[in-house]
Structures are given as C-alpha cells and as structure tokens.
Design a protein around this motif. Structure first.
Motif, PDB file in Angstrom:
ATOM      1  N   GLY A   1      -5.484  -4.423  12.438  1.00  0.00           N
ATOM      2  CA  GLY A   1      -6.785  -3.715  12.565  1.00  0.00           C
ATOM      3  C   GLY A   1      -6.891  -3.489  10.999  1.00  0.00           C
ATOM      4  O   GLY A   1      -6.990  -4.689  10.383  1.00  0.00           O
ATOM      5  N   GLN A   2      -7.480  -2.363  10.810  1.00  0.00           N
ATOM      6  CA  GLN A   2      -7.768  -2.154   9.165  1.00  0.00           C
ATOM      7  C   GLN A   2      -8.134  -0.674   8.730  1.00  0.00           C
ATOM      8  O   GLN A   2      -8.215   0.120   9.688  1.00  0.00           O
ATOM      9  N   THR A   3      -8.156  -0.537   7.486  1.00  0.00           N
ATOM     10  CA  THR A   3      -8.483   0.823   6.937  1.00  0.00           C
ATOM     11  C   THR A   3     -10.137   0.903   7.133  1.00  0.00           C
ATOM     12  O   THR A   3     -10.991  -0.128   7.123  1.00  0.00           O
TER      13      THR A   3
ATOM     14  N   ASN B   1      -8.703  -8.016   5.673  1.00  0.00           N
ATOM     15  CA  ASN B   1      -7.978  -9.121   5.708  1.00  0.00           C
ATOM     16  C   ASN B   1      -7.717  -9.580   7.129  1.00  0.00           C
ATOM     17  O   ASN B   1      -7.769 -10.638   7.793  1.00  0.00           O
TER      18      ASN B   1
ATOM     19  N   ASP C   1      -0.651  -3.872  15.162  1.00  0.00           N
ATOM     20  CA  ASP C   1      -0.883  -2.579  14.000  1.00  0.00           C
ATOM     21  C   ASP C   1      -0.137  -1.593  14.529  1.00  0.00           C
ATOM     22  O   ASP C   1       0.041  -1.261  15.846  1.00  0.00           O
TER      23      ASP C   1
ATOM     24  N   ASP D   1       5.217  -0.754  14.408  1.00  0.00           N
ATOM     25  CA  ASP D   1       5.551  -0.829  13.070  1.00  0.00           C
ATOM     26  C   ASP D   1       6.391  -1.831  12.536  1.00  0.00           C
ATOM     27  O   ASP D   1       7.597  -1.830  12.916  1.00  0.00           O
ATOM     28  N   VAL D   2       5.848  -2.621  11.698  1.00  0.00           N
ATOM     29  CA  VAL D   2       6.698  -3.746  11.300  1.00  0.00           C
ATOM     30  C   VAL D   2       7.708  -3.582  10.165  1.00  0.00           C
ATOM     31  O   VAL D   2       8.353  -4.272   9.969  1.00  0.00           O
TER      32      VAL D   2
ATOM     33  N   ASN E   1       0.605  -9.887   7.525  1.00  0.00           N
ATOM     34  CA  ASN E   1      -0.753  -9.223   6.432  1.00  0.00           C
ATOM     35  C   ASN E   1      -0.499  -8.007   6.024  1.00  0.00           C
ATOM     36  O   ASN E   1      -1.331  -7.653   5.165  1.00  0.00           O
TER      37      ASN E   1
ATOM     38  N   TYR F   1       4.135  -2.438  -6.186  1.00  0.00           N
ATOM     39  CA  TYR F   1       3.177  -3.555  -5.589  1.00  0.00           C
ATOM     40  C   TYR F   1       3.200  -4.862  -6.172  1.00  0.00           C
ATOM     41  O   TYR F   1       3.817  -5.713  -5.234  1.00  0.00           O
TER      42      TYR F   1
ATOM     43  N   LYS G   1       4.921  -7.893  -4.059  1.00  0.00           N
ATOM     44  CA  LYS G   1       4.390  -9.101  -3.577  1.00  0.00           C
ATOM     45  C   LYS G   1       5.006 -10.385  -4.277  1.00  0.00           C
ATOM     46  O   LYS G   1       5.028 -11.345  -3.486  1.00  0.00           O
TER      47      LYS G   1
ATOM     48  N   GLY H   1      -7.116 -12.060  -4.352  1.00  0.00           N
ATOM     49  CA  GLY H   1      -7.387 -11.443  -5.769  1.00  0.00           C
ATOM     50  C   GLY H   1      -8.076 -10.072  -5.507  1.00  0.00           C
ATOM     51  O   GLY H   1      -7.796  -9.385  -4.514  1.00  0.00           O
TER      52      GLY H   1
ATOM     53  N   THR I   1     -12.564  -5.287   0.508  1.00  0.00           N
ATOM     54  CA  THR I   1     -12.129  -4.727   1.907  1.00  0.00           C
ATOM     55  C   THR I   1     -12.090  -3.315   1.722  1.00  0.00           C
ATOM     56  O   THR I   1     -11.884  -2.682   0.579  1.00  0.00           O
TER      57      THR I   1
ATOM     58  N   ARG J   1     -14.760  -3.992 -10.219  1.00  0.00           N
ATOM     59  CA  ARG J   1     -13.636  -5.056  -9.569  1.00  0.00           C
ATOM     60  C   ARG J   1     -14.640  -6.470  -9.623  1.00  0.00           C
ATOM     61  O   ARG J   1     -13.924  -7.642  -9.976  1.00  0.00           O
TER      62      ARG J   1
HETATM   63  N1  LIG Z   1      -7.936  -5.903  -0.336  1.00  0.00           N
HETATM   64  C1  LIG Z   1      -7.733  -6.723  -1.529  1.00  0.00           C
HETATM   65  O1  LIG Z   1      -8.213  -6.573  -2.468  1.00  0.00           O
HETATM   66  C2  LIG Z   1      -6.235  -7.240  -1.505  1.00  0.00           C
HETATM   67  C3  LIG Z   1      -5.820  -8.058  -2.556  1.00  0.00           C
HETATM   68  C4  LIG Z   1      -4.689  -8.836  -2.636  1.00  0.00           C
HETATM   69  C5  LIG Z   1      -3.651  -8.425  -1.563  1.00  0.00           C
HETATM   70  N2  LIG Z   1      -4.269  -7.933  -0.405  1.00  0.00           N
HETATM   71  C6  LIG Z   1      -3.314  -7.784   0.779  1.00  0.00           C
HETATM   72  O2  LIG Z   1      -4.004  -8.224   1.948  1.00  0.00           O
HETATM   73  C7  LIG Z   1      -3.280  -7.343   3.081  1.00  0.00           C
HETATM   74  C8  LIG Z   1      -4.252  -6.703   3.814  1.00  0.00           C
HETATM   75  O3  LIG Z   1      -5.059  -5.906   2.911  1.00  0.00           O
HETATM   76  P1  LIG Z   1      -6.553  -5.056   3.444  1.00  0.00           P
HETATM   77  O4  LIG Z   1      -7.150  -4.805   2.453  1.00  0.00           O
HETATM   78  O5  LIG Z   1      -7.095  -6.087   4.525  1.00  0.00           O
HETATM   79  O6  LIG Z   1      -5.738  -3.704   4.259  1.00  0.00           O
HETATM   80  P2  LIG Z   1      -6.012  -2.902   5.424  1.00  0.00           P
HETATM   81  O7  LIG Z   1      -5.643  -1.459   5.034  1.00  0.00           O
HETATM   82  O8  LIG Z   1      -7.484  -2.803   5.838  1.00  0.00           O
HETATM   83  O9  LIG Z   1      -5.153  -3.556   6.544  1.00  0.00           O
HETATM   84  C9  LIG Z   1      -4.004  -3.240   6.651  1.00  0.00           C
HETATM   85  C10 LIG Z   1      -3.606  -3.041   7.976  1.00  0.00           C
HETATM   86  O10 LIG Z   1      -2.183  -2.954   8.256  1.00  0.00           O
HETATM   87  C11 LIG Z   1      -1.794  -1.709   9.188  1.00  0.00           C
HETATM   88  N3  LIG Z   1      -0.525  -1.467   8.723  1.00  0.00           N
HETATM   89  C12 LIG Z   1       0.027  -0.836   7.605  1.00  0.00           C
HETATM   90  N4  LIG Z   1       1.322  -0.417   7.695  1.00  0.00           N
HETATM   91  C13 LIG Z   1       1.833  -1.173   8.968  1.00  0.00           C
HETATM   92  C14 LIG Z   1       2.969  -1.077   9.498  1.00  0.00           C
HETATM   93  N5  LIG Z   1       3.998  -0.454   8.931  1.00  0.00           N
HETATM   94  N6  LIG Z   1       3.157  -1.380  10.549  1.00  0.00           N
HETATM   95  C15 LIG Z   1       2.032  -2.117  11.342  1.00  0.00           C
HETATM   96  N7  LIG Z   1       0.909  -2.011  10.774  1.00  0.00           N
HETATM   97  C16 LIG Z   1       0.548  -1.542   9.393  1.00  0.00           C
HETATM   98  C17 LIG Z   1      -2.823  -0.721   8.792  1.00  0.00           C
HETATM   99  O11 LIG Z   1      -3.269   0.228   9.954  1.00  0.00           O
HETATM  100  C18 LIG Z   1      -4.013  -1.609   8.703  1.00  0.00           C
HETATM  101  O12 LIG Z   1      -4.570  -1.647   9.738  1.00  0.00           O
HETATM  102  C19 LIG Z   1      -2.103  -6.719   2.363  1.00  0.00           C
HETATM  103  O13 LIG Z   1      -0.869  -7.288   2.430  1.00  0.00           O
HETATM  104  C20 LIG Z   1      -2.640  -6.624   0.894  1.00  0.00           C
HETATM  105  O14 LIG Z   1      -1.457  -6.189  -0.034  1.00  0.00           O
HETATM  106  C21 LIG Z   1      -5.370  -7.161  -0.346  1.00  0.00           C
END
Ligand SMILES: NC(=O)c1ccc[n+]([C@@H]2O[C@H](COP(=O)([O-])OP(=O)(O)OC[C@H]3O[C@@H](n4cnc5c(N)ncnc54)[C@H](O)[C@@H]3O)[C@@H](O)[C@H]2O)c1
Length: 266
Positions: free
Chosen positions: A16-18, A25, A44, A70-71, A97, A162, A166, A193, A197, A219
């Motif tokens: 899913g996503q925020t 991603n 998700d 919940d992972v 992810n 964080y 990672k 990087g 998102t 950014r």
């Molecule tokens: N966005 C960036 O700039 C960026 C940069 C480097 C790394 N990342 C990494 O990319 C990944 C995804 O980031 P994004 O920006 O797409 O975030 P996002 O918040 O849009 O997506 C993360 C999803 O994970 C779900 N989630 C969170 N905790 C959970 C759990 N315990 N069990 C199941 N689902 C869960 C959330 O509901 C959400 O839908 C992350 O690992 C993040 O650290 C992102």
C-alpha cells in the motif's frame, strides 16, 4: 510492456502506501511487477491501501490479491507465506519494502521505544518474512529476494535508528545471499536515495512543519543528477531487474538508486 516476470509469483510487503500526491515504492513495485507478468500478493497492515494497489493492478488486466498482515509479527509472516503458496502454488519473489524513518535524532535524544519500533519494522520484519518464505523457495529450487534499504545506510544521516537499521538490512542481505547461493536463492538490496514518495514528502513536511513545495525543492537540490529527486518508479525498475532472470548471476549486491548521492565526494 515486456513480460520479464511472466509466470512468476511475487510477495511485496508494504504494497500500500502513505496517502499523498505521488506513488510509493511498494505500490510502484507491485504495479510494475504485475505489468511484467507476475502474480502479486500485495501485503500491508493497512488493508484498504493494499486493496487500492490490487484494484490498480486488476484494472490494468493484471493478477493480484491484497493481504492484511503486520510484518513485525511472526504469526502474520507465516500466514503470508502460507496464503501465497495456497493461492498461487509457489513463491518466486519476495520484496521486503516495509520501512519506517523516525526523527533525526542521535543516541541522547532518541527514545528506547522508538529505537525498538524502528528496528522491529525495518529489520525484524525482513528476518521474519525470510524465515517463512525461504523454505518454499528451497523446495522449489530457487527464488529472488529484494530488500529495500536506504542510501542513508552508507551515507551521512542524522537519523541514527533508521541509518543503522538499514545498514543491518544490507548486512542481512549479504549473509543470506551467501548462505542460500547453493540453493539458487538470490538476495539483493536496493538503496533508494531522495525519492518523491508520500512517506518522504507528506511525512517529513508534517514532522518538520515545513511546506511540501519547499521540502521538494530542498531534497531535489541535494541530488547530483539533473532532474532532482527520484520516484517510486525508479525503485520499481531496479527491483524488476533484480527480481527477474536477467539478474540470474547477481546476488549479494547493494544497488544505490540515488541519482549519484552516494558518489558525492566531500
Ligand atoms: N521515500 C524515500 O525517500 C525512501 C528513501 C530511501 C528508502 N526508502 C524505503 O523505501 C521503503 C518504502 O518507502 P515508501 O516511501 O514507499 O513508504 P510508504 O509509507 O508509502 O510505504 C510503506 C508501506 O508499508 C506499510 N507498513 C508499514 N509498517 C508495516 C508493517 N509493520 N506491516 C505491514 N505493512 C506495513 C505502510 O502501511 C505503507 O503502506 C521503506 O523501506 C523506506 O525506508 C524510502
């Protein structure tokens, strides 16, 4: 689109996503994998968000099912593997992810409970999904694991929990790549990087109390490559390659997808 994952079954966590203006991603990875021919289990803890990803895939003629889990829970990770095998008969690809950031804090100000939460979400989750998915891959004679880490793991970052969590994901990837290489299971990490998102933009602008446009500008200015920040699709295309048979000789790699940020000297 070329069917680079035809016949493959993929689990994507955090599919899913925020909520926000752009694609995350996990959602981009899920949609792109389905376009490439994979059947995608969209996992998700926010079921309606995973269902939105499933809907997008099905509307394009792809195959997907949403799954609430919940992972950070061992029981849920076992259920993920069982449900995928039951529905699709195998598990070829696992994309870890899910991830969370937290505040820019060092050891003095960071709370113990926040350290534990961040490590549970970013590291324990990868251990638990691998624990339950790898036995299926072993039985099948192979598989591909793609972990989403962050360039913060190898660059300067003020987010102590964080960054270090990672880095643990990178190290975990190296360890399992080596352990399972004789079984034909590959494991690689993508280090995104500065990405545009919703988690980054909506999340950080709220946390810092600054305007989204200002944050995007800030950014983007830190990315060496012309064009500024990357997007969820940039992460997704890298994941597609690493998950596909085109990467059959690649395991244990840590791939920056960062517009040159980690190549910056000084
Ligand atoms: N966005 C960036 O700039 C960026 C940069 C480097 C790394 N990342 C990494 O990319 C990944 C995804 O980031 P994004 O920006 O797409 O975030 P996002 O918040 O849009 O997506 C993360 C999803 O994970 C779900 N989630 C969170 N905790 C959970 C759990 N315990 N069990 C199941 N689902 C869960 C959330 O509901 C959400 O839908 C992350 O690992 C993040 O650290 C992102």
């Amino acid at each position: 689109m070329e069917k680079r994952l035809e016949g493959k079954v993929a689990i994507v966590t955090g599919a899913g996503q925020t909520p926000g203006d752009t694609i995350g991603n996990g959602r981009a990875i899920s949609v792109l994998f389905a376009r490439a021919g994979a059947k995608v289990m969209a996992v998700d803890h926010n079921l309606s968000s995973a269902q939105e990803t499933q809907r997008m895939i099905i509307e394009e003629g792809g195959e997907s099912f949403a799954f609430e889990a919940d992972v950070t829970s061992a029981r849920d990770c076992q259920k993920i593997a069982e449900a995928c095998a039951e529905r699709y008969g195998c598990i070829d690809i696992l994309v870890n992810n899910v991830g969370t950031g937290g505040e820019a804090l060092g050891p003095v100000k960071l709370k113990e409970e926040d350290w534990e939460r961040i490590y549970n979400v970013n590291v324990k989750s990868v251990f638990l999904t691998c624990k339950h998915v790898i036995p299926y891959m072993e039985k099948q004679g192979g598989g591909a694991i793609v972990n989403i880490s962050s360039i913060a793991s190898v660059c300067a970052s003020p987010m102590l929990a964080y960054k270090t969590s990672k880095a643990a994901v990178n190290s975990f990837t190296h360890a399992i790549a080596f352990m399972y290489a004789p079984k034909g299971i590959r494991a690689n990490t993508i280090m995104p990087g500065f990405m545009n998102t919703p988690m980054a933009i909506e999340g950080i602008s709220r946390l810092r109390g600054i305007d989204k446009k200002e944050l995007i500008k800030e950014r983007s200015s830190m990315v060496p490559l012309k064009g500024g920040m990357g997007t969820g699709w940039d992460t997704a295309y890298a994941a597609l390659f690493l998950a596909s048979d085109e990467a059959k000789f690649i395991t244990g790699a840590l791939l920056p997808v960062d517009g040159g940020q980690s190549a910056r000297v000084g």
